[in-house]
Write a protein that holds these residues in place. Structure first.
Motif, PDB file in Angstrom:
ATOM      1  N   GLN A 136      23.237  14.441  67.067  1.00 46.58           N
ATOM      2  CA  GLN A 136      24.591  14.202  67.506  1.00 46.58           C
ATOM      3  C   GLN A 136      25.736  15.148  66.998  1.00 46.58           C
ATOM      4  O   GLN A 136      26.705  14.999  67.439  1.00 46.58           O
ATOM      5  N   THR A 137      25.323  15.842  65.980  1.00 43.67           N
ATOM      6  CA  THR A 137      26.208  17.163  65.629  1.00 43.67           C
ATOM      7  C   THR A 137      25.829  18.216  65.590  1.00 43.67           C
ATOM      8  O   THR A 137      26.284  19.234  65.171  1.00 43.67           O
ATOM      9  N   GLU A 138      24.730  18.593  66.461  1.00 45.16           N
ATOM     10  CA  GLU A 138      24.167  19.759  66.668  1.00 45.16           C
ATOM     11  C   GLU A 138      25.241  20.633  67.475  1.00 45.16           C
ATOM     12  O   GLU A 138      25.723  20.327  68.316  1.00 45.16           O
ATOM     13  N   VAL A 139      25.249  21.797  66.939  1.00 44.20           N
ATOM     14  CA  VAL A 139      26.232  22.645  67.601  1.00 44.20           C
ATOM     15  C   VAL A 139      25.620  24.099  67.843  1.00 44.20           C
ATOM     16  O   VAL A 139      24.332  24.156  67.274  1.00 44.20           O
ATOM     17  N   PHE A 140      25.937  24.984  68.632  1.00 46.22           N
ATOM     18  CA  PHE A 140      25.196  26.197  68.942  1.00 46.22           C
ATOM     19  C   PHE A 140      24.816  26.913  67.537  1.00 46.22           C
ATOM     20  O   PHE A 140      23.554  27.181  67.551  1.00 46.22           O
ATOM     21  N   GLY A 141      25.616  27.233  66.504  1.00 46.66           N
ATOM     22  CA  GLY A 141      25.379  27.922  65.405  1.00 46.66           C
ATOM     23  C   GLY A 141      24.002  27.095  64.778  1.00 46.66           C
ATOM     24  O   GLY A 141      23.069  27.912  64.387  1.00 46.66           O
ATOM     25  N   THR A 142      24.048  25.752  64.418  1.00 43.18           N
ATOM     26  CA  THR A 142      23.023  25.095  63.752  1.00 43.18           C
ATOM     27  C   THR A 142      21.612  25.151  64.724  1.00 43.18           C
ATOM     28  O   THR A 142      20.736  25.112  64.134  1.00 43.18           O
ATOM     29  N   LEU A 143      21.807  25.291  65.732  1.00 45.39           N
ATOM     30  CA  LEU A 143      20.521  25.056  66.730  1.00 45.39           C
ATOM     31  C   LEU A 143      20.008  26.524  66.639  1.00 45.39           C
ATOM     32  O   LEU A 143      18.722  26.732  66.642  1.00 45.39           O
ATOM     33  N   ILE A 144      20.796  27.481  66.799  1.00 41.74           N
ATOM     34  CA  ILE A 144      20.419  28.879  66.662  1.00 41.74           C
ATOM     35  C   ILE A 144      19.612  29.097  65.323  1.00 41.74           C
ATOM     36  O   ILE A 144      18.397  29.629  65.386  1.00 41.74           O
ATOM     37  N   TYR A 145      19.965  28.669  64.093  1.00 42.16           N
ATOM     38  CA  TYR A 145      19.375  28.700  63.012  1.00 42.16           C
ATOM     39  C   TYR A 145      18.136  27.947  62.984  1.00 42.16           C
ATOM     40  O   TYR A 145      16.921  28.272  62.730  1.00 42.16           O
ATOM     41  N   SER A 146      18.069  26.798  63.497  1.00 40.46           N
ATOM     42  CA  SER A 146      16.813  25.954  63.573  1.00 40.46           C
ATOM     43  C   SER A 146      15.845  26.493  64.393  1.00 40.46           C
ATOM     44  O   SER A 146      14.636  26.406  63.961  1.00 40.46           O
ATOM     45  N   ILE A 147      16.160  26.889  65.545  1.00 39.03           N
ATOM     46  CA  ILE A 147      15.276  27.676  66.546  1.00 39.03           C
ATOM     47  C   ILE A 147      14.590  28.780  65.748  1.00 39.03           C
ATOM     48  O   ILE A 147      13.271  29.187  65.792  1.00 39.03           O
ATOM     49  N   ALA A 148      15.431  29.808  65.410  1.00 35.79           N
ATOM     50  CA  ALA A 148      14.875  31.069  64.915  1.00 35.79           C
ATOM     51  C   ALA A 148      14.193  31.054  63.676  1.00 35.79           C
ATOM     52  O   ALA A 148      13.310  31.808  63.435  1.00 35.79           O
ATOM     53  N   PHE A 149      14.583  30.002  62.660  1.00 37.21           N
ATOM     54  CA  PHE A 149      13.953  30.243  61.180  1.00 37.21           C
ATOM     55  C   PHE A 149      13.200  29.095  60.933  1.00 37.21           C
ATOM     56  O   PHE A 149      12.487  29.110  60.168  1.00 37.21           O
ATOM     57  N   LYS A 150      13.501  27.872  61.320  1.00 37.53           N
ATOM     58  CA  LYS A 150      12.626  26.897  61.227  1.00 37.53           C
ATOM     59  C   LYS A 150      11.452  26.545  61.967  1.00 37.53           C
ATOM     60  O   LYS A 150      10.488  26.008  61.470  1.00 37.53           O
ATOM     61  N   THR A 151      11.734  26.729  63.256  1.00 37.78           N
ATOM     62  CA  THR A 151      10.436  26.930  64.344  1.00 37.78           C
ATOM     63  C   THR A 151       9.839  28.314  64.478  1.00 37.78           C
ATOM     64  O   THR A 151       9.048  28.509  65.130  1.00 37.78           O
ATOM     65  N   GLN A 152      10.498  29.168  63.838  1.00 39.53           N
ATOM     66  CA  GLN A 152       9.994  30.710  63.925  1.00 39.53           C
ATOM     67  C   GLN A 152       9.916  31.167  65.236  1.00 39.53           C
ATOM     68  O   GLN A 152       9.069  31.790  65.834  1.00 39.53           O
ATOM     69  N   ARG A 153      10.959  31.141  66.141  1.00 43.07           N
ATOM     70  CA  ARG A 153      10.830  31.735  67.444  1.00 43.07           C
ATOM     71  C   ARG A 153      12.107  32.185  67.484  1.00 43.07           C
ATOM     72  O   ARG A 153      13.303  31.972  68.070  1.00 43.07           O
TER      73      ARG A 153
END
Length: 307
Positions: free
Chosen positions: A256-273
């Motif tokens: 509910q507070t997801e923004v582009f910056g946090t989503l980019i970080y999660s996708i690139a480094f947490k899911t390794q994509r």
């Protein structure tokens, strides 16, 4: 004849020396720009067209598949909506408060320098410090808001989980950003107010204009350039917001507070994509460029009208 040949050679030598001096000053800056700005942008565009995971495997070209997937990703829509809400709330409230404080502290009041410095201090603090401070303030167990509202008998507000409740979390982050950067915007408005000739206000007084009329007809028009600067800084900052959101909520609760910056970080480094995350970063870059250009054209046109 020999004299003129010598003068011509001297001019050529002087041009070469000027070119050498120019290169000595410019090339280091170009090198730094190329290494830290141009190269990451170009390499980012390349990786956005691959399915690289960020580790040792050779990136495999995947074409526009990442961008096609972005179009169908529901989280992208959530992040876009949250960025839009955050941008509107922060830009409107922050600039309204900053302008009001600038007008107030532009007056000859005692201690105005101290007040200006105090309001500007939050902009100098690191995001990590601000995150920890406000995480404590918002804490639902022993936070400042919980304790204060409880002492005042406002149990309904005391029991609010400001960062954990989806209804309040995003606006709580907006409040932190506004608190941090209002002083920064205020300083820009004060600088603009100091360029307005006092004669205009004196002439308006002679004509019988009131305070509100002077504010609308003199102050607002002549602060057009300050408005342009503040609006653009606020908008770009909101679109690329990461630090405050990640430190306070990490994009939660339930995105509910997801923004582009946090989503980019999660996708690139947490899911390794990394390829997919870089594609989203490219989209954000283009979005910032387009929105900034449109905003600049609108605001600069307004400057010309008032100028």
């Amino acid at each position: 004849m020999t004299y003129f040949m010598w003068k011509e050679q001297d001019r050529v030598s002087e041009k070469k020396r000027d070119l050498y001096r120019f290169a000595m000053f410019v090339l280091p800056a170009l090198g730094i720009y190329g290494l830290f700005y141009a190269y990451p942008i170009l390499s980012g565009f390349y990786y956005s067209l691959t399915d690289w995971n960020g580790f040792g495997d050779v990136p495999r070209f995947s074409g526009l598949s990442n961008f096609i997937e972005l179009y169908h990703d529901e989280l992208i829509r959530i992040a876009f909506k949250n960025n839009l809400i955050l941008s509107v709330v922060v830009i409107v409230v922050q600039n309204a408060l900053a302008l009001g404080l600038a007008v107030l502290l532009h007056q000859k009041i005692r201690g105005r320098t101290l007040f200006r410095a105090t309001l500007f201090v939050p902009a100098l603090l690191s995001s990590a410090v601000i995150g920890y401070i406000w995480e404590y303030i918002y804490s639902p167990l022993q936070g400042v808001l919980h304790t204060t509202f409880g002492a005042l008998g406002l149990e309904t507000l005391a029991d609010v989980n400001w960062l954990g409740d989806p209804a309040y979390a995003l606006f709580s982050i907006c409040a932190v950003i506004i608190w941090q950067f209002t002083g920064y915007s205020m300083v820009i408005y004060i600088a603009g107010l100091q360029t307005i000739p006092v004669d205009l206000y004196e002439a308006a007084d002679i004509d019988g204009a009131g305070t509100l009329q002077k504010f609308r007809k003199i102050t607002i028009p002549l602060l057009a350039s300050a408005f342009t600067i503040n609006m653009m800084i606020s908008l770009i900052g909101c679109l690329k917001m990461f630090d405050q959101v990640y430190l306070l909520t990490q994009g939660g609760p339930a995105h509910q507070t997801e923004v582009f910056g946090t989503l980019i970080y999660s996708i690139a480094f947490k899911t390794q994509r990394l390829g997919y995350g870089t594609a989203l970063a490219m989209v954000l870059t283009v979005l910032i460029l387009i929105v900034s250009y449109v905003q600049y054209r609108i605001l600069s046109k307004r400057e010309v009208e008032y100028g």
